[in-house]
Design a protein around this motif. Sequence first.
Motif, PDB file in Angstrom:
ATOM      1  N   TYR A   1       0.845  -1.200   0.000  1.00 24.83           N
ATOM      2  CA  TYR A   1       0.000   0.000   0.000  1.00 24.83           C
ATOM      3  C   TYR A   1       0.876   1.243   0.000  1.00 24.83           C
ATOM      4  CZ  TYR A   1      -4.460   2.378   0.633  1.00 24.83           C
ATOM      5  OH  TYR A   1      -5.576   3.133   0.421  1.00 24.83           O
ATOM      6  N   LEU A   2       0.579   2.147  -0.913  1.00 22.97           N
ATOM      7  CA  LEU A   2       1.312   3.418  -0.966  1.00 22.97           C
ATOM      8  C   LEU A   2       0.419   4.539  -0.473  1.00 22.97           C
ATOM      9  CD1 LEU A   2       2.878   3.209  -4.580  1.00 22.97           C
ATOM     10  CD2 LEU A   2       3.798   2.327  -2.417  1.00 22.97           C
ATOM     11  N   LEU A   3       0.892   5.247   0.527  1.00 26.23           N
ATOM     12  CA  LEU A   3       0.160   6.400   1.060  1.00 26.23           C
ATOM     13  C   LEU A   3       1.202   7.400   1.555  1.00 26.23           C
ATOM     14  CD1 LEU A   3      -2.775   7.455   1.890  1.00 26.23           C
ATOM     15  CD2 LEU A   3      -2.175   6.651   4.184  1.00 26.23           C
ATOM     16  N   ARG A   4       1.483   8.394   0.754  1.00 29.77           N
ATOM     17  CA  ARG A   4       2.475   9.373   1.193  1.00 29.77           C
ATOM     18  C   ARG A   4       1.950  10.137   2.406  1.00 29.77           C
ATOM     19  NH1 ARG A   4       4.826  12.422  -4.149  1.00 29.77           N
ATOM     20  NH2 ARG A   4       5.831  10.633  -5.145  1.00 29.77           N
ATOM     21  N   HIS A   5       2.808  10.384   3.378  1.00 28.74           N
ATOM     22  CA  HIS A   5       2.356  11.189   4.519  1.00 28.74           C
ATOM     23  C   HIS A   5       2.306  12.669   4.123  1.00 28.74           C
ATOM     24  CE1 HIS A   5       6.751  11.381   5.061  1.00 28.74           C
ATOM     25  NE2 HIS A   5       6.544  12.487   5.725  1.00 28.74           N
ATOM     26  N   GLU A   6       2.906  13.015   3.014  1.00 26.57           N
ATOM     27  CA  GLU A   6       2.925  14.367   2.405  1.00 26.57           C
ATOM     28  C   GLU A   6       3.775  15.383   3.159  1.00 26.57           C
ATOM     29  OE1 GLU A   6       1.965  14.107  -0.467  1.00 26.57           O
ATOM     30  OE2 GLU A   6       0.203  12.823  -0.592  1.00 26.57           O
ATOM     31  N   THR A   7       3.548  15.513   4.457  1.00 22.37           N
ATOM     32  CA  THR A   7       4.442  16.283   5.330  1.00 22.37           C
ATOM     33  C   THR A   7       4.098  15.879   6.752  1.00 22.37           C
ATOM     34  OG1 THR A   7       5.203  18.484   6.058  1.00 22.37           O
ATOM     35  CG2 THR A   7       2.891  18.305   5.435  1.00 22.37           C
ATOM     36  N   TYR A   8       5.099  15.718   7.589  1.00 24.89           N
ATOM     37  CA  TYR A   8       4.861  15.224   8.944  1.00 24.89           C
ATOM     38  C   TYR A   8       4.213  16.287   9.831  1.00 24.89           C
ATOM     39  CZ  TYR A   8       5.676  13.706  13.694  1.00 24.89           C
ATOM     40  OH  TYR A   8       5.494  13.376  15.007  1.00 24.89           O
ATOM     41  N   ASP A   9       4.682  17.519   9.672  1.00 23.20           N
ATOM     42  CA  ASP A   9       4.290  18.599  10.578  1.00 23.20           C
ATOM     43  C   ASP A   9       2.808  18.975  10.421  1.00 23.20           C
ATOM     44  OD1 ASP A   9       5.226  20.889  12.411  1.00 23.20           O
ATOM     45  OD2 ASP A   9       4.163  21.918  10.777  1.00 23.20           O
ATOM     46  N   ALA A  10       2.078  18.957  11.546  1.00 23.32           N
ATOM     47  CA  ALA A  10       0.624  19.178  11.494  1.00 23.32           C
ATOM     48  C   ALA A  10       0.276  20.553  10.923  1.00 23.32           C
ATOM     49  CB  ALA A  10       0.020  19.018  12.888  1.00 23.32           C
ATOM     50  N   GLU A  11       1.068  21.554  11.302  1.00 25.46           N
ATOM     51  CA  GLU A  11       0.761  22.904  10.837  1.00 25.46           C
ATOM     52  C   GLU A  11       1.003  23.035   9.329  1.00 25.46           C
ATOM     53  OE1 GLU A  11       2.474  27.213  11.979  1.00 25.46           O
ATOM     54  OE2 GLU A  11       2.304  25.786  13.654  1.00 25.46           O
ATOM     55  N   HIS A  12       2.134  22.500   8.869  1.00 21.74           N
ATOM     56  CA  HIS A  12       2.420  22.525   7.445  1.00 21.74           C
ATOM     57  C   HIS A  12       1.370  21.712   6.679  1.00 21.74           C
ATOM     58  CE1 HIS A  12       5.125  21.418   3.837  1.00 21.74           C
ATOM     59  NE2 HIS A  12       4.605  22.603   3.637  1.00 21.74           N
ATOM     60  N   TYR A  13       1.009  20.568   7.231  1.00 22.54           N
ATOM     61  CA  TYR A  13      -0.018  19.727   6.606  1.00 22.54           C
ATOM     62  C   TYR A  13      -1.307  20.531   6.418  1.00 22.54           C
ATOM     63  CZ  TYR A  13      -2.560  15.449   5.463  1.00 22.54           C
ATOM     64  OH  TYR A  13      -3.290  14.490   4.814  1.00 22.54           O
ATOM     65  N   GLY A  14      -1.643  21.323   7.447  1.00 24.77           N
ATOM     66  CA  GLY A  14      -2.859  22.129   7.404  1.00 24.77           C
ATOM     67  C   GLY A  14      -2.838  23.174   6.297  1.00 24.77           C
ATOM     68  N   LYS A  15      -1.662  23.631   5.925  1.00 30.94           N
ATOM     69  CA  LYS A  15      -1.572  24.647   4.864  1.00 30.94           C
ATOM     70  C   LYS A  15      -1.702  24.038   3.463  1.00 30.94           C
ATOM     71  CE  LYS A  15       1.426  27.712   7.530  1.00 30.94           C
ATOM     72  NZ  LYS A  15       2.812  28.197   7.690  1.00 30.94           N
ATOM     73  N   LEU A  16      -1.552  22.728   3.384  1.00 30.50           N
ATOM     74  CA  LEU A  16      -1.622  22.056   2.080  1.00 30.50           C
ATOM     75  C   LEU A  16      -2.958  21.360   1.854  1.00 30.50           C
ATOM     76  CD1 LEU A  16       1.882  20.261   1.995  1.00 30.50           C
ATOM     77  CD2 LEU A  16       1.300  22.551   1.158  1.00 30.50           C
ATOM     78  N   HIS A  17      -3.748  21.265   2.930  1.00 25.85           N
ATOM     79  CA  HIS A  17      -4.994  20.495   2.855  1.00 25.85           C
ATOM     80  C   HIS A  17      -6.145  21.300   3.431  1.00 25.85           C
ATOM     81  CE1 HIS A  17      -1.720  17.479   2.803  1.00 25.85           C
ATOM     82  NE2 HIS A  17      -2.483  16.918   1.887  1.00 25.85           N
ATOM     83  N   PRO A  18      -7.367  20.982   2.998  1.00 23.50           N
ATOM     84  CA  PRO A  18      -8.526  21.693   3.545  1.00 23.50           C
ATOM     85  C   PRO A  18      -8.803  21.245   4.976  1.00 23.50           C
ATOM     86  CG  PRO A  18      -9.248  19.902   2.124  1.00 23.50           C
ATOM     87  CD  PRO A  18      -7.755  19.949   2.024  1.00 23.50           C
ATOM     88  N   ALA A  19      -9.629  22.035   5.674  1.00 25.99           N
ATOM     89  CA  ALA A  19     -10.028  21.662   7.034  1.00 25.99           C
ATOM     90  C   ALA A  19     -10.633  20.267   6.991  1.00 25.99           C
ATOM     91  CB  ALA A  19     -11.047  22.660   7.563  1.00 25.99           C
ATOM     92  N   GLY A  20     -10.362  19.490   8.016  1.00 28.49           N
ATOM     93  CA  GLY A  20     -10.925  18.133   8.045  1.00 28.49           C
ATOM     94  C   GLY A  20      -9.906  17.061   7.721  1.00 28.49           C
ATOM     95  N   MET A  21      -8.899  17.420   6.926  1.00 25.87           N
ATOM     96  CA  MET A  21      -7.826  16.454   6.686  1.00 25.87           C
ATOM     97  C   MET A  21      -6.700  16.759   7.678  1.00 25.87           C
ATOM     98  SD  MET A  21      -7.464  16.117   2.541  1.00 25.87           S
ATOM     99  CE  MET A  21      -6.349  14.699   2.556  1.00 25.87           C
ATOM    100  N   THR A  22      -6.207  15.728   8.346  1.00 26.10           N
ATOM    101  CA  THR A  22      -5.142  15.972   9.327  1.00 26.10           C
ATOM    102  C   THR A  22      -3.948  15.042   9.123  1.00 26.10           C
ATOM    103  OG1 THR A  22      -5.963  14.363  10.957  1.00 26.10           O
ATOM    104  CG2 THR A  22      -6.858  16.621  11.087  1.00 26.10           C
ATOM    105  N   ALA A  23      -2.809  15.568   9.511  1.00 26.97           N
ATOM    106  CA  ALA A  23      -1.572  14.775   9.461  1.00 26.97           C
ATOM    107  C   ALA A  23      -1.720  13.553  10.365  1.00 26.97           C
ATOM    108  CB  ALA A  23      -0.389  15.632   9.904  1.00 26.97           C
ATOM    109  N   GLU A  24      -2.378  13.754  11.483  1.00 30.14           N
ATOM    110  CA  GLU A  24      -2.513  12.669  12.453  1.00 30.14           C
ATOM    111  C   GLU A  24      -3.294  11.498  11.848  1.00 30.14           C
ATOM    112  OE1 GLU A  24      -4.878  13.572  15.846  1.00 30.14           O
ATOM    113  OE2 GLU A  24      -4.118  11.846  16.988  1.00 30.14           O
ATOM    114  N   HIS A  25      -4.407  11.814  11.191  1.00 33.25           N
ATOM    115  CA  HIS A  25      -5.213  10.727  10.624  1.00 33.25           C
ATOM    116  C   HIS A  25      -4.431   9.981   9.552  1.00 33.25           C
ATOM    117  CE1 HIS A  25      -8.411   8.683   8.300  1.00 33.25           C
ATOM    118  NE2 HIS A  25      -8.878   8.472   9.516  1.00 33.25           N
ATOM    119  N   ARG A  26      -3.716  10.756   8.745  1.00 34.36           N
ATOM    120  CA  ARG A  26      -2.947  10.129   7.676  1.00 34.36           C
ATOM    121  C   ARG A  26      -1.881   9.195   8.243  1.00 34.36           C
ATOM    122  NH1 ARG A  26      -3.778  11.190   2.417  1.00 34.36           N
ATOM    123  NH2 ARG A  26      -2.102  10.536   1.017  1.00 34.36           N
TER     124      ARG A  26
END
Length: 345
Positions: free
Chosen positions: A157-182
């Motif tokens: 299974y391939l699932l990039r974490h995209e970026t580890y940092d929650a704040e940075h993750y938030g700037k790349l994704h809409p509300a509702g998607m979280t680094a933690e869930h990924r």
Amino acid sequence: MRQWIDKLRATGELSREEWTALIEGRTPKLAEYLFAQAREVRHIHYGHDIYIRGLIEFTNYCKNDCLYCGIRKSNEKANRYRLSLEEIKDCCRAGYDLGFRTFVLQGGEDGYYTDERMEEIIRTIRSGYPDCAITLSVGEREHESYQRFFDAGADRYLLRHETYDAEHYGKLHPAGMTAEHRQNCLWDLKQIGYQVGTGFMVGSPFQTPENLADDMLFLKKLNPQMVGIGPFIPHHDTPFADRDAGTLELTLFMLGLIRLMLPRVLLPSTTALGTIDPKGRELGILAGANVVMPNLSPTDVRKDYALYDNKICTGDEAAECRMCMERRMKSIGYDVVVSRGDSLV
Ligand code: 5AD
Ligand code: FES
């Protein structure tokens, strides 16, 4: 800074401060030193073999709205498609005849593909190609769904974490998607027994050297079988249309570092890397990568699986890409092999 590269090779570890300083302070000379080490390590474990994966982009519908991605749901200009089971089977058949022994089913997060429909696809491929690995790349799902896909015969299974940092993750994704869930999805996948691939974009908007340091620490902790990284490339119908792309130079440097940190990891030289530079994929191999993922999708849908602009190979038949890849790898002294290419981890 060579000392840190030597330390990385000897121990596989650096502190967050060391990672940051090494990434920030990199020079062309240091990069050459790194790539020579990375090639050495890669040759010890994988020789000059290059594993190929046949990528089947089976749906570009997506319920998510990642700000960087061309198939985000808000992009009304995207021409949406789904491949039928028959079309997927045709891709596998053509791929098998071309020497592919891994099929990667990649798609957006498309609600049409219920667990039942995914199971049907997986079971069909599993029974038709018992000697092949089946890799899924269909985003975040429930633990139970991941388990069902695994039981149906998916191996990886391939699932990039995209970026580890929650704040940075938030700037790349809409509300509702979280680094933690990924990240939780990745731990679920691992626990179920998948060979897991994760990774991140290099040079995504707002990314700092500290973010990359955290990505490296996360990779170390997760210890995945595969790591996919590639430069961020803007797509003209997304909020990041006017952002700068990630660079060849930094992407290659990160590839070399990943090879030294995780010596046996499967490391693709990605299509995005080939898109920002005509020799990008070859240079990726020379920086320590050992996998390439040519496209098996039908030619008529390829241009519609546009995560970013100017994606290469959208007009080429599977057979052309396969031969092109062999030629490219030969030109730098490497051999495409017919193999599942399982990880040694
Ligand atoms: N540029 C580069 N990579 C992208 N991806 C998605 N959009 C882009 C883009 N604009 C990557 C993400 C995703 C993978 C399938 O493609 O990292 O996980
Ligand atoms: Fe697709 Fe070269 S790999 S045309």
